[in-house]
Design a protein around this motif. Structure first.
Motif, PDB file in Angstrom:
ATOM      1  N   ASN A  48       0.861  -1.182   0.000  1.00  0.00           N
ATOM      2  CA  ASN A  48       0.000   0.000   0.000  1.00  0.00           C
ATOM      3  C   ASN A  48       0.900   1.236   0.000  1.00  0.00           C
ATOM      4  OD1 ASN A  48      -1.677   2.171   0.598  1.00  0.00           O
ATOM      5  ND2 ASN A  48      -2.971   0.989   1.969  1.00  0.00           N
ATOM      6  N   ASN A  65      -5.630   0.777  -7.280  1.00  0.00           N
ATOM      7  CA  ASN A  65      -5.760   1.248  -5.904  1.00  0.00           C
ATOM      8  C   ASN A  65      -6.537   0.241  -5.066  1.00  0.00           C
ATOM      9  OD1 ASN A  65      -4.446   3.862  -6.145  1.00  0.00           O
ATOM     10  ND2 ASN A  65      -6.188   4.478  -7.396  1.00  0.00           N
ATOM     11  N   VAL A  68      -4.367  -2.753  -3.750  1.00  0.00           N
ATOM     12  CA  VAL A  68      -3.384  -2.554  -2.678  1.00  0.00           C
ATOM     13  C   VAL A  68      -3.945  -1.868  -1.430  1.00  0.00           C
ATOM     14  CG1 VAL A  68      -1.467  -2.490  -4.317  1.00  0.00           C
ATOM     15  CG2 VAL A  68      -2.587  -0.345  -3.635  1.00  0.00           C
ATOM     16  N   LYS A  69      -5.219  -1.487  -1.457  1.00  0.00           N
ATOM     17  CA  LYS A  69      -5.746  -0.687  -0.339  1.00  0.00           C
ATOM     18  C   LYS A  69      -5.711  -1.412   0.995  1.00  0.00           C
ATOM     19  CE  LYS A  69     -10.679  -1.750  -1.051  1.00  0.00           C
ATOM     20  NZ  LYS A  69     -10.932  -2.340   0.288  1.00  0.00           N
ATOM     21  N   ASP A  70      -5.786  -2.748   0.985  1.00  0.00           N
ATOM     22  CA  ASP A  70      -5.761  -3.511   2.232  1.00  0.00           C
ATOM     23  C   ASP A  70      -4.398  -4.145   2.517  1.00  0.00           C
ATOM     24  OD1 ASP A  70      -8.478  -2.974   2.780  1.00  0.00           O
ATOM     25  OD2 ASP A  70      -9.097  -4.616   1.453  1.00  0.00           O
ATOM     26  N   GLU A  71      -3.413  -3.849   1.671  1.00  0.00           N
ATOM     27  CA  GLU A  71      -2.067  -4.393   1.883  1.00  0.00           C
ATOM     28  C   GLU A  71      -1.316  -3.554   2.924  1.00  0.00           C
ATOM     29  OE1 GLU A  71      -1.103  -7.144   0.648  1.00  0.00           O
ATOM     30  OE2 GLU A  71      -2.598  -7.457  -0.937  1.00  0.00           O
ATOM     31  N   THR A  73       1.691  -1.241   4.455  1.00  0.00           N
ATOM     32  CA  THR A  73       2.576  -0.208   3.931  1.00  0.00           C
ATOM     33  C   THR A  73       4.015  -0.728   3.975  1.00  0.00           C
ATOM     34  OG1 THR A  73       2.953   0.812   6.088  1.00  0.00           O
ATOM     35  CG2 THR A  73       1.043   1.585   4.813  1.00  0.00           C
TER      36      THR A  73
END
Length: 294
Positions: A48, A65, A68-71, A73
């Motif tokens: 993310n 988007n 990767v929003k729940d991946e 950082t």
């Protein structure tokens, strides 16, 4: 051909939100960790970036988007990557110019001081361009005899890393010392040689704001070390102090250091400059503490 390595080699590739080392972020990191005994470990991690992925990047990579929003950082995975990569050398395609500097920036932003100076950095593109100037797709066809489009989907970090690995192995086969007529074209299966072949510049920091330059005396003659080789020093490669020794500028214009630290320079550049500043400060302190003969 099996790689001749005495410590793990990480063959890796990144997908990012863009090409700006300061403002862009990693969205995928894929790697093949090759062990000295020949074992291989593969991993592909989506990240993310904490910012929107530009539409063109989404189109090129297929990474949206939403994907990767729940991946996690990069900061959340940095410690695990540091543990995985410590003690390894690194290989990639255009990695010395982009992937390694970007990865170094992400580590620094995460507060993890991963020291790439202890790693041999092998860039299959630099080796390739010194012998057969082309891009990754042409390199793959040249060294493997296959079309990359037939074997892989373009702009995918995991597949580009796989292709890079095969290109590197193909280079070692093609330029093996017993396979080439011209000794100058020989490419020994040795990580030190591969790392040297991968160098295309004399950068001190990854961005090239500071570079190595041969030292000269007051008459303009090269200053040699005890082995008769030219001594080098760090010089600035930009701005009003371009070509000036960093050590001299730090002494004569200390506010230039403060200006760099306060402005939009890569974290790695700031780290390297700080290390030089600390070194010069210690040298000055030691010189002051040395008793002088009367």
């Amino acid at each position: 051909m099996k790689l001749n390595i005495n410590k793990p080699l990480v063959v890796f590739d990144l997908e990012t939100t863009g090409l700006d080392l300061v403002n862009d972020r990693i969205i995928q990191i894929s790697y093949i960790k090759v062990m000295p005994n020949g074992e291989e470990k593969r991993a592909s991690i989506f990240v993310n970036p904490g910012k929107p992925i530009p539409p063109l990047v989404q189109e090129l990579t297929g990474i949206t988007n939403e994907r990767v929003k729940d991946e996690k950082t990069f900061k959340e995975i940095a410690k695990d990557l540091e543990k995985e990569f410590t003690g390894c050398d690194f290989a990639g395609f255009n990695s010395n110019r982009f992937d390694v500097p970007m990865l170094a920036e992400e580590f620094l932003r995460a507060g993890v001081g991963f020291d790439f100076s202890k790693c041999r950095l092998i860039d299959a593109q630099n080796i390739y361009h010194k012998r057969e100037p082309r891009n990754l797709a042409a390199a793959y066809r040249f060294y493997t005899g296959h079309k990359m489009d037939d074997d892989f989907q373009a702009h995918r970090a995991d597949q580009d890393a796989e292709a890079t690995y095969r290109v590197l192995m193909g280079q070692l086969d093609k330029y093996a010392p017993n396979q080439v007529e011209d000794p100058a074209m020989a490419l020994p299966n040795d990580m030190d040689v591969l790392a040297e072949e991968s160098r295309m510049n004399n950068n001190v920091d990854f961005a090239g704001r500071i570079v190595w330059h041969d030292m000269v005396d007051k008459d303009g003659k090269p200053v040699l070390d005890k082995d008769g080789k030219p001594r080098q020093q760090e010089v600035f490669n930009f701005g009003k102090y371009k070509g000036r020794a960093v050590s001299e500028v730090l002494r004569e214009a200390p506010n230039f250091y403060n200006w760099i630290m306060a402005n939009d320079f890569p974290q790695n550049t700031k780290q390297v400059l700080t290390q030089i500043r600390m070194r010069e400060s210690m040298l000055s302190m030691n010189a002051s503490a040395t008793p002088h003969k009367q």
